[in-house]
Write an enzyme that holds these catalytic residues in place. Structure first.
Site, mmCIF file in Angstrom:
data_model
loop_
_atom_site.group_PDB
_atom_site.id
_atom_site.type_symbol
_atom_site.label_atom_id
_atom_site.label_comp_id
_atom_site.label_asym_id
_atom_site.label_seq_id
_atom_site.Cartn_x
_atom_site.Cartn_y
_atom_site.Cartn_z
ATOM 1 N N THR D 13 0.815 -1.221 0.000
ATOM 2 C CA THR D 13 0.000 0.000 0.000
ATOM 3 C C THR D 13 0.851 1.275 0.000
ATOM 4 O O THR D 13 0.334 2.357 -0.216
ATOM 5 C CB THR D 13 -0.939 0.037 1.225
ATOM 6 O OG1 THR D 13 -0.140 -0.076 2.406
ATOM 7 C CG2 THR D 13 -1.929 -1.118 1.183
ATOM 8 N N SER D 15 4.180 3.835 -1.187
ATOM 9 C CA SER D 15 4.447 4.447 -2.490
ATOM 10 C C SER D 15 5.282 3.525 -3.375
ATOM 11 O O SER D 15 5.019 3.414 -4.569
ATOM 12 C CB SER D 15 5.135 5.802 -2.313
ATOM 13 O OG SER D 15 6.387 5.650 -1.697
ATOM 14 N N VAL D 16 6.285 2.871 -2.808
ATOM 15 C CA VAL D 16 7.104 1.962 -3.619
ATOM 16 C C VAL D 16 6.292 0.723 -3.988
ATOM 17 O O VAL D 16 6.340 0.243 -5.122
ATOM 18 C CB VAL D 16 8.399 1.573 -2.874
ATOM 19 C CG1 VAL D 16 9.234 0.606 -3.701
ATOM 20 C CG2 VAL D 16 9.211 2.815 -2.535
ATOM 21 N N SER D 38 0.385 -4.078 6.172
ATOM 22 C CA SER D 38 0.257 -4.125 7.625
ATOM 23 C C SER D 38 -0.997 -4.896 8.028
ATOM 24 O O SER D 38 -1.930 -5.069 7.236
ATOM 25 C CB SER D 38 0.175 -2.699 8.169
ATOM 26 O OG SER D 38 -1.051 -2.140 7.751
ATOM 27 N N SER D 41 -4.320 -3.554 7.132
ATOM 28 C CA SER D 41 -4.833 -3.712 5.771
ATOM 29 C C SER D 41 -5.180 -5.159 5.443
ATOM 30 O O SER D 41 -6.000 -5.417 4.554
ATOM 31 C CB SER D 41 -3.773 -3.237 4.774
ATOM 32 O OG SER D 41 -3.543 -1.860 4.920
ATOM 33 N N LEU D 85 8.882 -2.247 1.686
ATOM 34 C CA LEU D 85 8.643 -1.957 3.107
ATOM 35 C C LEU D 85 9.467 -0.770 3.596
ATOM 36 O O LEU D 85 10.591 -0.547 3.146
ATOM 37 C CB LEU D 85 9.003 -3.184 3.948
ATOM 38 C CG LEU D 85 8.067 -4.389 3.835
ATOM 39 C CD1 LEU D 85 8.720 -5.624 4.457
ATOM 40 C CD2 LEU D 85 6.720 -4.103 4.506
ATOM 41 N N ASP D 86 8.913 -0.058 4.536
ATOM 42 C CA ASP D 86 9.677 0.966 5.242
ATOM 43 C C ASP D 86 10.798 0.306 6.031
ATOM 44 O O ASP D 86 10.658 -0.832 6.501
ATOM 45 C CB ASP D 86 8.763 1.688 6.245
ATOM 46 C CG ASP D 86 7.963 2.781 5.573
ATOM 47 O OD1 ASP D 86 8.224 3.085 4.389
ATOM 48 O OD2 ASP D 86 7.060 3.322 6.235
ATOM 49 N N CYS D 158 17.750 5.822 -4.147
ATOM 50 C CA CYS D 158 17.352 6.409 -5.437
ATOM 51 C C CYS D 158 18.399 7.358 -6.003
ATOM 52 O O CYS D 158 18.610 7.400 -7.214
ATOM 53 C CB CYS D 158 15.999 7.102 -5.319
ATOM 54 S SG CYS D 158 15.880 8.277 -3.961
ATOM 55 N N HIS D 255 15.228 12.691 -10.239
ATOM 56 C CA HIS D 255 16.355 13.264 -9.493
ATOM 57 C C HIS D 255 17.393 13.782 -10.491
ATOM 58 O O HIS D 255 17.854 13.043 -11.349
ATOM 59 C CB HIS D 255 17.025 12.193 -8.632
ATOM 60 C CG HIS D 255 16.228 11.790 -7.430
ATOM 61 N ND1 HIS D 255 15.044 12.382 -7.066
ATOM 62 C CD2 HIS D 255 16.468 10.836 -6.484
ATOM 63 C CE1 HIS D 255 14.586 11.815 -5.949
ATOM 64 N NE2 HIS D 255 15.416 10.874 -5.586
ATOM 65 N N ASN D 342 13.386 8.596 -10.211
ATOM 66 C CA ASN D 342 13.680 8.037 -8.892
ATOM 67 C C ASN D 342 12.748 6.916 -8.458
ATOM 68 O O ASN D 342 13.122 6.101 -7.631
ATOM 69 C CB ASN D 342 13.664 9.142 -7.836
ATOM 70 C CG ASN D 342 12.377 9.915 -7.826
ATOM 71 O OD1 ASN D 342 12.007 10.505 -8.842
ATOM 72 N ND2 ASN D 342 11.687 9.910 -6.707
#
Lengths: 364, 364, 364, 364
Positions: D13, D15-16, D38, D41, D85-86, D158, D255, D342
């Site tokens: 869910t 951004s990546v 998570s 979700s 994942l973060d 990135c 970038h 990026n």
């Protein structure tokens, strides 16, 4: 001349709180005396508690003030307390403050719809403060102690503040307005800083929605332009239709609103009369000589492409509104564009002007 | 399948011309055959003549095409000519082309108001092309030479194109609309590139004025939604009031418009019926199976904060429009937000769809 | 105290000219006396001649001044003339003015490389004005008439002005710098208004190129930080290498520059010593007490993410520069970020400070 | 041809994760098979779990996939798992997955510095995947079960991804580079959506700081361009100095990096040789014929003002990098500007290309 009244700020680390601090830091009447914020910030010097995001640096005076909890006992010596609290906290805290006898001027939405709480746009309806006058006189008569003399005054939502100034001016001159349609193009500073509007949502974009904003704009306009009824409660206009569409645009400060209006009366003023009425408009804050009152409440701009947020938002230091593109409307009577600085006349500055009006009337 | 029709582009180095070239470069029906520009550019390979400002690179095919003068003799072999000329030049050149027997589809404003020139938004009023059909049949009957069979078709102003699609869909389903108010938030690509809107005017700003735009939006809407009268001349709607306020915002592509409407009939559809009518709407370009026709003419978005220019402008490659925030209006009947890609369905793409319709009808 | 010196502005309707007018309109020493612009503007009241694009309104005083042609005869009574002329016109006009005995302080590039013309960044090399001092003394000795006492002083390119302030401060304290690399992120106001940087080129974009800028930055830095040689001609540093990469970013005002430096000496200061040297730096404009001199020439910011253009460009009204992110560099010795207000200390404000220095030294 | 390999996405869910889903939704080799997010979700259809912020709509296929918890048991059937994942969650989850025998290609920073984890920029150092080849052969020889054959491969940060492509190409042709300085102008999409970079921080502004970014850029470059040492562990280059300055600018995607380099060898190539080496550069993903490989790894642009983020970021669908402004550097040897998308080659797309390389090599 040294300031004579002690001022507190609630929500001092937030975006509205920061603006209150800037506006109060060199104020001739109010001394920045107490800063309240969350328990997390309490006990720290303001400089360390805040993530400052203003273009001016933190006022010297504020830097070393120790932030306190938002409890009335901490603010007992304040003559007036400005609240920049989020709605999540404002309800309870402002209640506790006013019940402890403090004068609270709030930027939060929580009490705006309460019938006996004044909802004041200072360039328009300071007459609503008359009920405070009467209430304090009654308190005098009843010999009430200070702890029974607290109250809350609300300033309006930022997009409402811009709209009602020309409406108020036109109604004062030409009588009731029956219909208002307004489409707003609102700056992102209105959404605060942390995080406020995400950059990825607003760059190269418009967001055609601001939660709750259209309802506020439609409802508050009617209360502000309405009158006082029985028992000193406010009576929103019932015979004016207002329709709002609200958008967020990539502008830092300054809400621009495209407005169309129809007068109730069949006899319509000319465009020139409309312009003149706006130019001539004077509000109580000006006649009282309030310290922050704009020289001109409404700047009427004649250039075809004005007002513009970046160029015109700082007129009279953001305490005035600008109106341009006044022309006939094929559907209603007239249309025009109004611009207001959403964090000055649309938020903190409005609170300051309300306090200055109370002071000017001898109520503080 | 190789393209069968030869296409020319006038004003090929300008912003609209560049978009025509992009859209035509891989078109199944049209072959990019001739590029016309100013005398300064004529004689150069396109690659050298143009300051290309598209996000896609110059199509291989176009790079080495030699730019020619905008004279009909250079375009004699073209089955259709797309004009992206500035209004300063379009008047004379398009006239010369059509009088030489060429079919000109123009993005310029010059001939939009001419009573027997169709002003076509292809998702809405391709029925206006019927007069071309009749004219060509008459030419057949009279045995007219090719040189007497030229004509001009105009596409609309970019902000008009977005507005009339939902209006057309609703009128088709629920009958006449008596009142329309619209406030636009328009992208800067609509103003072209050199220089177009200066960066210093639009960064952190809104410009609440676009020269001539409100008049176009108000007038064109009535012609497009109007009918055909005597002598195959178009008769703008006389019983619909339209009021427009136009703003330029810091968006690259995608015009967003906040619209309110009132139906003429006393019997109003429900919100759900309005949504369904928009969802169900089909235009001739779809039933004809035009190559660039969107799968869905109108994307009805249910999310509270959509459509948004950056996220929704490219739906169906920019050939569809998106409508969201459909709700009741306290002043008129309904309000909603419509988004259209101003350089696709609002400009070059509209021209392409008109040509595809002519082709689909067997008129090219 | 009323201003004592009469000031003229050349190129008064342009972006630099407008800024000169703003800065001069409430100046304690200089009276806005003459405004020169193109023949097209000459004869009109300034208010009508200008397309004003400043965030402050046109100063009352300037509004009704009648614009004159850029001829020295019109400016004969001026004690100093500030030139905001475009390079296309500056060459001839400034020459004619100085040869007529006028003192011209120019923002144009035309005379910057002339060996006996001072190129002055007022926070750094007002010592270069010594040659003016000597020249005027010689003129006194020779009893030269006023018409033989004219001269031109140039201020630097806007991106140079920000860079040389910390460089100058560090050289003053720690001796020569042998190597400088700088990558700039420059605001669009540096490109003027009409049209300046097109909006379509800069929205959601970076332009990694500014014509002639890198050459100017590399060359001017060496002249400004260089010395005076024989015959009072300036000798650019020959033993310092400078490499610049210049970018235009979507910022209205404020040039940010990422700098790396290497000291010539093997003995390196510590980071703390570098910071202290920047904090302590004082320029002649401060010791002379010039009216516009910043309280602090260099604001050293300790927050990890500062300076930022929007938040820090207005420190000391744009007359100071801000330096942050001072840290060791794995390649050279130190790296840091410097921010300067490109239209104040980087352009018009620099000219004003030069004039104030001349005045403070008794040369005007 | 139907996809043959089942793919999972972790952090689906975010951004990546959203970008992985877009890139996989029409992939010829990989089938979008499992989406992990998570616990909040898990159990919901993806359409309901996600706040979709891509310019393309949610792929049909993904909309109704039920989101699962990020546990290896849920992904047992996947041939490859892409992790968006973060960093807060990636450490533990990716470990659990690889220890359960799964192949994890991660965009998180957690394992990039682990000596035997490949850190791969697919246009540059797919040779680092050789250790996977050897490891799997050893597993074959030892007859290890699937549960012992899991591993993690990391893609780079990135900003690193853009830098190392031209560096790698130049080193391949001209030998070692001793010195690199780079100043970045990074898009905000790199910071994710919720909230990512606050709009109020980036509008009309630059933020000259991205937490941890400079360290990553300096360190990762050395590992990626380094070799493999004893025990199949990676050995970062020790004889290359890298200095980075990182800035966030008001760009949505892309970038841009201003780079200066010095070759180790005394014999320097000419500018034309540098350009040719970049133009000629081919990577393994191209020779293997990977599905997403760019036609041209490096687009060398000759126009003075390119590459630009908005115009050039989508070349080869974002899988290529663009290099322009190649010129001599007065301090080092050469300077140039490199642009990379990026979120494609700098993030999700890089992961896809790594998986395609594994597939092309027969390792999946």
């Amino acid at each position: 001349m040294a300031p004579t009244k002690k001022a507190g700020v609630l929500g001092a680390t937030g975006s509205v709180g920061q603006k209150f601090i800037l506006l109060l830091s060199e104020h001739p009447d109010f001394e920045l005396f107490k800063l309240g914020a969350s328990t997390r910030s309490a006990g720290k010097p303001y400089k360390e508690a805040v993530t400052w995001r203003q273009t001016a640096t933190i006022p010297e005076l504020a830097q070393s003030l120790i932030v306190v909890d938002c409890k009335s006992s901490e603010f007992a010596d304040c003559d007036v307390v400005f609240s920049g609290l989020d709605a999540d906290y404002a309800g309870e805290i402002e209640k506790e403050f006013s019940e402890a006898g403090l004068v609270v001027i709030s930027n939060a939405k929580n009490y705006r719809r309460v019938p006996n709480v004044p909802l004041v746009v200072p360039l328009v309806n300071t007459s609503h403060l008359d009920i405070i006058d009467r209430r304090l006189k009654a308190a005098d008569a009843a010999n009430l102690p200070k702890s029974k003399r607290g109250y809350i005054i609300c300033n309006s939502n930022c997009s409402t503040a811009g709209l009602v100034v020309p409406l108020g001016a036109l109604i004062a001159k030409f009588g009731p307005i029956s219909t208002v349609t307004v489409t707003t193009l609102q700056a992102i500073s209105g959404a605060g800083f942390s995080p406020g509007v995400p950059g990825f949502d607003i760059l190269d974009n418009v967001i055609p929605y601001i939660s709750g904003e259209e309802e506020k704009l439609e409802w508050e306009t009617k209360k502000i332009l309405g009158g006082v009824g029985e028992n000193d409660t406010f009576v929103p206009l019932s015979n004016m239709q207002v329709s709002a569409q609200c958008n967020r645009v990539a502008v830092t400060d300054g809400h621009l609103e495209c407005v169309s209006i129809k007068f109730a009366s069949e006899i319509k003023p000319s465009i020139e009369e409309v312009k003149q009425a706006l130019r001539d408009f004077q509000s109580e804050v000006q006649t009282l000589g309030c310290a922050s009152a704009p020289k001109l409440a409404i700047h009427v701009l004649d250039e075809a492409d004005r007002p513009q947020p970046r160029l015109d938002r700082d007129r009279d230091s953001g305490y005035a509104v600008s109106v341009g593109r006044i022309r006939e409307d094929p559907v209603l009577d007239f249309k025009f564009v109004v611009l207001s600085h959403n964090t000055v006349i649309g938020a903190a500055g409005s609170g300051i002007l309300i306090a200055e009006t109370l002071l000017g009337r001898g109520l503080l």
